[in-house]
Motif scaffolding. Structure first.
Motif, PDB file in Angstrom:
ATOM      1  N   LEU A 101       1.107  -1.275  -0.099  1.00  0.00           N
ATOM      2  CA  LEU A 101       0.480   0.053   0.051  1.00  0.00           C
ATOM      3  C   LEU A 101       0.976   1.338   0.204  1.00  0.00           C
ATOM      4  CD1 LEU A 101      -2.932  -0.745   2.568  1.00  0.00           C
ATOM      5  CD2 LEU A 101      -3.271  -0.655  -0.091  1.00  0.00           C
ATOM      6  N   VAL A 102       0.999   2.643  -1.025  1.00  0.00           N
ATOM      7  CA  VAL A 102       1.489   3.052  -1.420  1.00  0.00           C
ATOM      8  C   VAL A 102       0.861   4.380  -0.450  1.00  0.00           C
ATOM      9  CG1 VAL A 102       3.063   4.653  -2.689  1.00  0.00           C
ATOM     10  CG2 VAL A 102       2.942   2.169  -2.866  1.00  0.00           C
ATOM     11  N   PHE A 103      -0.428   4.504  -1.295  1.00  0.00           N
ATOM     12  CA  PHE A 103      -1.600   6.537  -1.094  1.00  0.00           C
ATOM     13  C   PHE A 103      -0.297   7.403  -1.387  1.00  0.00           C
ATOM     14  CE2 PHE A 103      -4.267   3.039   1.144  1.00  0.00           C
ATOM     15  CZ  PHE A 103      -5.255   2.874   0.420  1.00  0.00           C
ATOM     16  N   ASP A 104       0.255   7.320  -2.619  1.00  0.00           N
ATOM     17  CA  ASP A 104       1.450   8.174  -2.619  1.00  0.00           C
ATOM     18  C   ASP A 104      -0.277   9.332  -3.413  1.00  0.00           C
ATOM     19  OD1 ASP A 104       2.136  10.481  -3.752  1.00  0.00           O
ATOM     20  OD2 ASP A 104       4.182   8.899  -4.115  1.00  0.00           O
ATOM     21  N   LYS A 105      -0.557  10.520  -3.153  1.00  0.00           N
ATOM     22  CA  LYS A 105      -1.540  11.337  -3.446  1.00  0.00           C
ATOM     23  C   LYS A 105      -1.480  12.480  -4.445  1.00  0.00           C
ATOM     24  CE  LYS A 105      -4.450  11.746   0.441  1.00  0.00           C
ATOM     25  NZ  LYS A 105      -5.691  12.818   0.963  1.00  0.00           N
ATOM     26  N   ALA A 106       0.227  12.687  -4.555  1.00  0.00           N
ATOM     27  CA  ALA A 106       0.612  13.347  -5.378  1.00  0.00           C
ATOM     28  C   ALA A 106       1.455  12.530  -6.732  1.00  0.00           C
ATOM     29  CB  ALA A 106       2.656  13.951  -4.665  1.00  0.00           C
ATOM     30  N   LYS A 107       1.825  11.899  -6.889  1.00  0.00           N
ATOM     31  CA  LYS A 107       2.036  10.499  -7.925  1.00  0.00           C
ATOM     32  C   LYS A 107       1.094   9.815  -8.310  1.00  0.00           C
ATOM     33  CE  LYS A 107       6.730   9.976  -6.868  1.00  0.00           C
ATOM     34  NZ  LYS A 107       7.841   9.219  -5.963  1.00  0.00           N
ATOM     35  N   GLY A 108      -0.075   9.764  -7.286  1.00  0.00           N
ATOM     36  CA  GLY A 108      -1.591   9.491  -8.549  1.00  0.00           C
ATOM     37  C   GLY A 108      -1.273   7.739  -7.272  1.00  0.00           C
ATOM     38  N   ILE A 109      -0.284   6.846  -7.162  1.00  0.00           N
ATOM     39  CA  ILE A 109      -0.233   5.829  -6.591  1.00  0.00           C
ATOM     40  C   ILE A 109      -0.337   5.466  -5.418  1.00  0.00           C
ATOM     41  CG2 ILE A 109       2.088   3.901  -6.184  1.00  0.00           C
ATOM     42  CD1 ILE A 109       3.216   6.060  -8.849  1.00  0.00           C
ATOM     43  N   GLN A 110      -1.867   4.561  -6.052  1.00  0.00           N
ATOM     44  CA  GLN A 110      -2.029   3.544  -4.431  1.00  0.00           C
ATOM     45  C   GLN A 110      -1.380   2.563  -4.194  1.00  0.00           C
ATOM     46  OE1 GLN A 110      -6.492   3.859  -4.066  1.00  0.00           O
ATOM     47  NE2 GLN A 110      -7.113   4.004  -5.964  1.00  0.00           N
ATOM     48  N   PHE A 111      -1.387   1.717  -4.938  1.00  0.00           N
ATOM     49  CA  PHE A 111      -0.721   0.662  -4.802  1.00  0.00           C
ATOM     50  C   PHE A 111       0.986   0.153  -5.650  1.00  0.00           C
ATOM     51  CE2 PHE A 111      -5.114  -0.629  -4.687  1.00  0.00           C
ATOM     52  CZ  PHE A 111      -4.977  -0.910  -3.537  1.00  0.00           C
ATOM     53  N   ARG A 150      -6.420   5.615 -16.337  1.00  0.00           N
ATOM     54  CA  ARG A 150      -6.561   4.641 -15.615  1.00  0.00           C
ATOM     55  C   ARG A 150      -7.330   4.318 -15.696  1.00  0.00           C
ATOM     56  NH1 ARG A 150      -2.264   3.912 -11.351  1.00  0.00           N
ATOM     57  NH2 ARG A 150      -1.106   5.321 -11.653  1.00  0.00           N
ATOM     58  N   PRO A 206      -6.752   7.513   3.124  1.00  0.00           N
ATOM     59  CA  PRO A 206      -7.047   6.730   2.492  1.00  0.00           C
ATOM     60  C   PRO A 206      -6.575   5.171   3.028  1.00  0.00           C
ATOM     61  CG  PRO A 206      -5.931   7.581   0.950  1.00  0.00           C
ATOM     62  CD  PRO A 206      -6.010   9.028   1.623  1.00  0.00           C
ATOM     63  N   GLU A 207      -4.982   5.489   3.899  1.00  0.00           N
ATOM     64  CA  GLU A 207      -4.427   4.657   4.884  1.00  0.00           C
ATOM     65  C   GLU A 207      -5.847   3.934   6.272  1.00  0.00           C
ATOM     66  OE1 GLU A 207      -3.355   7.526   4.005  1.00  0.00           O
ATOM     67  OE2 GLU A 207      -1.621   7.586   3.360  1.00  0.00           O
ATOM     68  N   TRP A 253      -9.803   9.398  -3.039  1.00  0.00           N
ATOM     69  CA  TRP A 253      -7.906   9.337  -2.150  1.00  0.00           C
ATOM     70  C   TRP A 253      -7.512  10.464  -2.478  1.00  0.00           C
ATOM     71  CZ3 TRP A 253      -3.257   8.095  -3.687  1.00  0.00           C
ATOM     72  CH2 TRP A 253      -3.036   7.842  -5.411  1.00  0.00           C
ATOM     73  N   ARG A 254      -7.091  11.082  -3.473  1.00  0.00           N
ATOM     74  CA  ARG A 254      -6.253  12.284  -3.856  1.00  0.00           C
ATOM     75  C   ARG A 254      -6.508  13.079  -2.697  1.00  0.00           C
ATOM     76  NH1 ARG A 254      -3.385  11.805  -9.863  1.00  0.00           N
ATOM     77  NH2 ARG A 254      -2.366  12.878  -8.895  1.00  0.00           N
ATOM     78  N   ASP A 294      -7.605  11.059 -13.020  1.00  0.00           N
ATOM     79  CA  ASP A 294      -6.232  10.661 -13.919  1.00  0.00           C
ATOM     80  C   ASP A 294      -7.259   9.686 -15.133  1.00  0.00           C
ATOM     81  OD1 ASP A 294      -4.739   8.652 -15.267  1.00  0.00           O
ATOM     82  OD2 ASP A 294      -3.974   8.784 -13.643  1.00  0.00           O
TER      83      ASP A 294
END
Lengths: 450, 450
Positions: free
Chosen positions: A167-177, B293, B33-34, B26-27, B290
């Protein structure tokens, strides 16, 4: 008092069961069997267990009969919401379930509870169960254990299919996983074929604590291979010691060490402030005993008609070792009767049934809190147990008296914790979080377990 | 203000979903989202919903993918322990489950919650799901619905298999159950064969409230036959009215009346104290969008590769009516796109994807609490809805603002309750407890349903 390094401390699970573990508990004036299906009843028992710093509560299950219990996943999840440290162990059978569903529900329960779940792995035991799932007959005993082995292997792989940092949830990059941390398992055994990954992250405990209660040869082997806690029925210390040595001795062949498994025999103490008071309660419970019903129940359980035999003559031939070999029933319980007969060949059918009815063949003891603590201490010191699966004869009083009278005595002797060691069931049992098979070698992309 | 007899009141379910229903929720800076896998997060949402007197919360489910959700039986059971009046609806699929297990778990959840459970019946929709259960491919659409019909029939019979007064607990006589009130069902259909009885008493509500969300032809028919609540995606009032009339019009052929089913379209209001503020939030959410996606996700959902098509040209032929007939995917969602294209044939792929992403094709509205209440009132009065399945774009704020600002406005207008009508979900929804098929005719002994 804190624990000394030389003194072995006890672990305790409480086996939840309707009005209590004595077969006649529901008829005792102090019990309220109507509460069997009320959540608040179990909540009260769980809060009592947690007040007493016990490791866990356990809810059995089955897929046939009149039940008298709530379903474990739903009950334990509800209890998770109202407790903080208490472990939550539930029976889930491997013969009529799907590994994906079971892995998913345990992952969810483990997360809801913050790492307090445990799975008692059973294979089920009657044709009647099969009839509720469109099957003609139950699987043969050894075949059931083969299914169970595969089932457990699949669930472990599914729990591993999410690495801890997936689980990443990087809001800036838009990456959840992090897709590279999610793994198909592509399991393909003789029974199960499952692609994965699971659709929920790995449980906080890695896997729920794995519990096994079968004491047959296959059961002991599955326990040695898989279990971290063993529930078992051992009516005497001699038998308990033999079982303890047997199971712990099997671990090496699976690359495991004796501290990786906790053996918790069932224990049903009838507690009174004096011996006389305790004996009075035992007599009172036995006065409600209906032997004909129990013989009928035993007949159904073993698939052997025991009705009509004389009660006060030696047990019928049909229950002896020769008769047992062919029965596709509950071999563990059969073994228990064999053990009884081995220690006293002249037991009558009534005596056998009485012993099974008190706590279904588990260790029983009637006495004062001091004496109960003595029994516990002796089993710990003589390598008969790592603690006990408590089976109070009547609820809630049997649990209350253990918590209020036996626990403080054990704490005074340095035999029981005075505070929870950790937040998860594994931490309180002293069990490690299993390594994730994917974490070490995971490079990138979807890896396969096979 | 209490309800007037002439004023139709709204019912509200809240659809729980990770950070919110907008695809980019989530962004958004306000979401965490965690917390998606933390029980306390859902507990907070459920307590907010209960504070607002909403009828129920709903947890969706699936058996494939990255999930982002806790499993419904475990989550809803945990929520049952910390709420009092709130209904608890969960998705459970009929294609990869056993009716006995599902009937047993809902009976247990209904009992734990004191009669607050609801079952959203789904059939599942991808081959990927099949791969997690040892199957080569997913069942064809109409076949799945045939299985679902049987599945629901079996569970109903199992719930009926205990008459309400089967539990006796007569301590003096030593009788726990009235055997004549327990019934084998001996169900034998084309798919399922189940003997019964269930091993837990009938749920307090008789059956959990039965919910259906398929809007395909088969879905609508199953709803008319079985459902008591319908979740549906209707992006405009005109479509909502047509769907409402369609489903309610199908009830008569099953001997049902229009008040026996509540139609709750999904509704995702973006609420601001002023229009400008609401619009600002919508723009902010869309800025995190996005589109690549989402096109990939849509492709996976429909089993059609939509990547590579120009975004700002009319939608590709593959999504048009001709292309849809052969797809064994989610027909309802396809129908939604067809409906969009019917109202505006020149929609571009970007526009279609944007509309689906806001709330997956459900009704959206951006405005003030007064305006949101106006929309609700209009749908109630024009026979477009009996209430709504609320899908807050972001959690928890989207729910908070609805409860704190829209609910009081609706109460002032006499359009929403000011106190729960009853203790069970059925009571709050105005739905009767279904009669037990065995209770009227039960004479003695084990009766059969077939």
């Amino acid at each position: 008092m804190s624990s000394s390094q030389d003194t072995k401390q006890a672990h305790f699970n409480v086996f939840l069961r309707a009005a209590g573990h004595h077969a006649a508990a529901w008829r005792h004036p102090s019990t309220t069997p109507e509460l069997t299906f009320q959540f608040d009843y179990y909540k009260r028992l769980a809060l009592t267990a947690e007040r007493g710093l016990l490791d866990s509560v356990f809810m059995a299950d089955g897929y046939v009969g009149t039940g008298r219990r709530l379903e474990p996943f739903t009950l334990l999840s509800a209890l998770a919401a109202v407790t903080t440290n208490l472990g939550l162990i539930g029976t889930v059978g491997t013969t009529y379930n799907e590994p994906f569903h079971v892995a998913r529900k345990f992952a969810s329960l483990d997360r809801i509870s913050g790492g307090r779940s445990g799975w008692n792995i059973v294979t089920g035991h009657t044709d009647e169960t099969a009839f509720n799932f469109g099957k003609q007959s139950h699987l043969e005993h050894s075949e059931r254990y083969r299914w169970a082995e595969e089932f457990v292997e699949v669930t472990k792989q599914l729990w591993d299919s999410w690495e801890e940092d997936a689980l990443v949830f990087d809001k800036a990059k838009g990456i959840q996983f992090d897709d590279s941390k999610l793994h198909e398992i592509n399991y393909e055994g003789k029974v199960y074929k499952v692609k994965g990954p699971l659709n929920i992250p790995r449980p906080p405990q890695g896997y729920p604590v794995l519990v096994q209660a079968g004491s047959s040869e296959s059961g002991k082997e599955l326990a040695a291979q898989t279990a971290e806690v063993v529930f078992t029925a051992q009516p005497t210390l001699a038998e308990g010691k033999a079982f303890y040595a047997d199971v712990k001795g099997r671990l090496a062949r699976y690359g495991r060490t004796p501290d990786q498994i906790l053996i918790l025999p069932g224990f049903s103490p009838i507690i009174g402030d004096t011996r006389a008071e305790a004996q009075e309660l035992e007599d009172e419970l036995n006065s409600f005993h209906d032997i004909d019903r129990h013989i009928a129940a035993l007949s159904e359980r073993f698939g052997i008609d025991l009705t009509g035999y004389p009660l006060d003559a030696p047990v019928p031939e049909i229950l002896n070792p020769k008769g047992i070999e062919d029965v596709n029933g509950s071999k563990s319980r059969h073994q228990l009767i064999l053990d009884m007969l081995r220690s006293d060949a002249n037991l009558t059918l009534r005596q056998v049934v009485n012993r099974l009815s008190a706590a279904r063949g588990h260790l029983t003891f009637t006495g004062t809190p001091i004496e109960v603590a003595d029994v516990i201490e002796q089993w710990l010191d003589e390598q008969g147990a790592d603690g006990f699966n408590l089976m109070p004869p009547i609820y809630p009083e049997g649990l209350d008296s253990f918590i209020d009278k036996v626990v403080p005595e054990l704490q005074n002797r340095g035999r029981f914790r005075t505070a929870y060691e950790g937040a998860t069931l594994r931490e309180n049992l002293g069990l490690a979080v299993p390594a994730n098979r994917f974490s070490a070698s995971a490079a990138s992309g979807i890896a396969s377990a096979n």
